[in-house]
Design a protein around this motif. Structure first.
Motif, PDB file in Angstrom:
ATOM      1  N   ASP B  64     -30.275  18.374  -5.693  1.00 53.11           N
ATOM      2  CA  ASP B  64     -31.382  19.057  -5.029  1.00 53.11           C
ATOM      3  C   ASP B  64     -31.622  18.489  -3.639  1.00 53.11           C
ATOM      4  O   ASP B  64     -31.955  19.230  -2.709  1.00 53.11           O
ATOM      5  N   MET B  67     -29.236  20.069  -1.456  1.00 50.59           N
ATOM      6  CA  MET B  67     -29.623  21.464  -1.203  1.00 50.59           C
ATOM      7  C   MET B  67     -30.659  21.536  -0.072  1.00 50.59           C
ATOM      8  O   MET B  67     -30.535  22.341   0.856  1.00 50.59           O
ATOM      9  N   ILE B  68     -31.676  20.648  -0.137  1.00 49.40           N
ATOM     10  CA  ILE B  68     -32.711  20.655   0.896  1.00 49.40           C
ATOM     11  C   ILE B  68     -32.129  20.231   2.232  1.00 49.40           C
ATOM     12  O   ILE B  68     -32.476  20.778   3.285  1.00 49.40           O
ATOM     13  N   LEU B  71     -30.382  23.074   3.814  1.00 54.82           N
ATOM     14  CA  LEU B  71     -31.388  24.001   4.346  1.00 54.82           C
ATOM     15  C   LEU B  71     -31.875  23.553   5.712  1.00 54.82           C
ATOM     16  O   LEU B  71     -31.951  24.342   6.672  1.00 54.82           O
ATOM     17  N   ILE B  72     -32.191  22.245   5.830  1.00 54.60           N
ATOM     18  CA  ILE B  72     -32.721  21.717   7.077  1.00 54.60           C
ATOM     19  C   ILE B  72     -31.655  21.765   8.171  1.00 54.60           C
ATOM     20  O   ILE B  72     -31.943  22.061   9.328  1.00 54.60           O
ATOM     21  N   PHE B  74     -29.207  23.941   8.415  1.00 56.07           N
ATOM     22  CA  PHE B  74     -29.106  25.350   8.822  1.00 56.07           C
ATOM     23  C   PHE B  74     -30.218  25.700   9.795  1.00 56.07           C
ATOM     24  O   PHE B  74     -29.988  26.258  10.874  1.00 56.07           O
ATOM     25  N   LEU B  75     -31.446  25.304   9.432  1.00 52.62           N
ATOM     26  CA  LEU B  75     -32.600  25.629  10.281  1.00 52.62           C
ATOM     27  C   LEU B  75     -32.505  24.923  11.626  1.00 52.62           C
ATOM     28  O   LEU B  75     -32.816  25.521  12.665  1.00 52.62           O
ATOM     29  N   ILE B  78     -30.042  26.636  13.900  1.00 58.45           N
ATOM     30  CA  ILE B  78     -30.610  27.881  14.428  1.00 58.45           C
ATOM     31  C   ILE B  78     -31.624  27.573  15.519  1.00 58.45           C
ATOM     32  O   ILE B  78     -31.649  28.232  16.575  1.00 58.45           O
ATOM     33  N   ALA B  79     -32.459  26.529  15.315  1.00 54.75           N
ATOM     34  CA  ALA B  79     -33.476  26.197  16.305  1.00 54.75           C
ATOM     35  C   ALA B  79     -32.832  25.745  17.611  1.00 54.75           C
ATOM     36  O   ALA B  79     -33.246  26.160  18.702  1.00 54.75           O
ATOM     37  N   SER B  81     -29.840  26.545  18.729  1.00 57.53           N
ATOM     38  CA  SER B  81     -29.195  27.675  19.411  1.00 57.53           C
ATOM     39  C   SER B  81     -30.248  28.603  20.018  1.00 57.53           C
ATOM     40  O   SER B  81     -30.053  29.148  21.106  1.00 57.53           O
ATOM     41  N   TYR B  82     -31.406  28.718  19.342  1.00 61.05           N
ATOM     42  CA  TYR B  82     -32.514  29.542  19.861  1.00 61.05           C
ATOM     43  C   TYR B  82     -32.976  29.017  21.219  1.00 61.05           C
ATOM     44  O   TYR B  82     -33.108  29.768  22.188  1.00 61.05           O
ATOM     45  N   TYR B  83     -33.169  27.677  21.295  1.00 55.79           N
ATOM     46  CA  TYR B  83     -33.689  27.135  22.546  1.00 55.79           C
ATOM     47  C   TYR B  83     -32.634  27.054  23.627  1.00 55.79           C
ATOM     48  O   TYR B  83     -32.954  27.176  24.809  1.00 55.79           O
ATOM     49  N   GLU B  85     -30.249  29.275  23.967  1.00 55.39           N
ATOM     50  CA  GLU B  85     -30.174  30.649  24.451  1.00 55.39           C
ATOM     51  C   GLU B  85     -31.347  30.956  25.378  1.00 55.39           C
ATOM     52  O   GLU B  85     -31.197  31.589  26.413  1.00 55.39           O
ATOM     53  N   LYS B  86     -32.539  30.441  25.009  1.00 53.12           N
ATOM     54  CA  LYS B  86     -33.743  30.678  25.801  1.00 53.12           C
ATOM     55  C   LYS B  86     -33.634  30.011  27.167  1.00 53.12           C
ATOM     56  O   LYS B  86     -34.043  30.571  28.180  1.00 53.12           O
TER      57      LYS B  86
END
Lengths: 137, 90
Positions: B64, B67-68, B71-72, B74-75, B78-79, B81-83, B85-86
């Motif tokens: 577990d 698993m967590i 998850l972190i 992945f997030l 994404i965060a 790449s978001y910034y 890109e911004k």
């Protein structure tokens, strides 16, 4: 973000992650887990949704501002703390039901305390992150 | 050779060497994108270390944690790449 794959994946991931966070919350008394970690996972689920759909869509999904989760969670935790005083026992005594419930198992007042922690963590983390997101735009 | 000693003497050393190589890329990385990918790979190798350890010790609760962690990771990717890109749009 304009990515169709991410958008589709996140709309399926949100309910699965919320289910996983509730599983962690329920397991937390005798095994690793509990209200804090479960609340963090639920907050991560909403943050993932807000990255792909925008924070306005996530606020609309929550119906209320996330800061209103904090007083509800504190109220549930305080109520579960003071309920044993009605029976003449000290504050924060762990009361247990005699019969185990189906699926969930044996529950006691500690579960409601954990539920309060869960709600407070979701509210606090989402309030902080949405505030930062609003200022950085 | 049993499975436990195979994990202890073959798989875990390979993962440790891989961690060191990824750390080299994390420090050298010419651009920020290299460093983001190195961080993501670092967490992925960490997940495999946790999985190998939990198989060799027979403790399922560590799965577990892995698993967590996934998850972190992945997030956070994404965060990042978001910034990135911004920032590139300005």
């Amino acid at each position: 973000m304009k990515s169709a794959i991410l958008k589709t994946a996140s709309s399926y991931l949100l309910p699965i992650l919320l289910l996983f966070s509730i599983f962690i919350l329920l397991r937390g008394h005798y095994h690793p887990g509990g209200g804090f970690v479960g609340g963090l996972i639920a907050a991560i689920a909403f943050v993932l949704h807000s990255f792909t759909h925008g924070s306005e869509a996530t606020l609309k999904l929550l119906h209320t501002h996330p800061s209103s989760f904090i007083p509800i969670g504190l109220g549930v935790a305080a109520l579960s703390m003071f309920v044993p005083m009605l029976g003449g026992q000290p504050v924060m005594t762990s009361l247990w039901f005699n019969e185990p419930f189906p699926v969930i198992g044996l529950i006691g007042s500690a579960l409601f305390f954990d539920l309060g922690v869960y709600l407070v963590v979701i509210g606090a983390v989402l309030t902080i992150l949405f505030t930062i997101a609003q200022y950085s735009e | 050779m049993t499975l436990d000693s195979y994990i202890d003497y073959v798989i875990l050393p390979i993962l440790a060497i891989a961690l060191l190589l990824v750390f080299v890329r994390l420090f050298k990385g010419p651009t920020i994108v290299d460093r983001v990918i190195a961080l993501d790979l670092l967490i992925t190798i960490g997940i495999s270390v946790i999985t190998a350890y939990s198989i060799s010790r027979g403790k399922s609760t560590f799965i577990d944690v892995a698993m967590i962690l996934a998850l972190i990771a992945f997030l956070s990717t994404i965060a990042f790449s978001y910034y990135i890109e911004k920032r590139g749009r300005k």
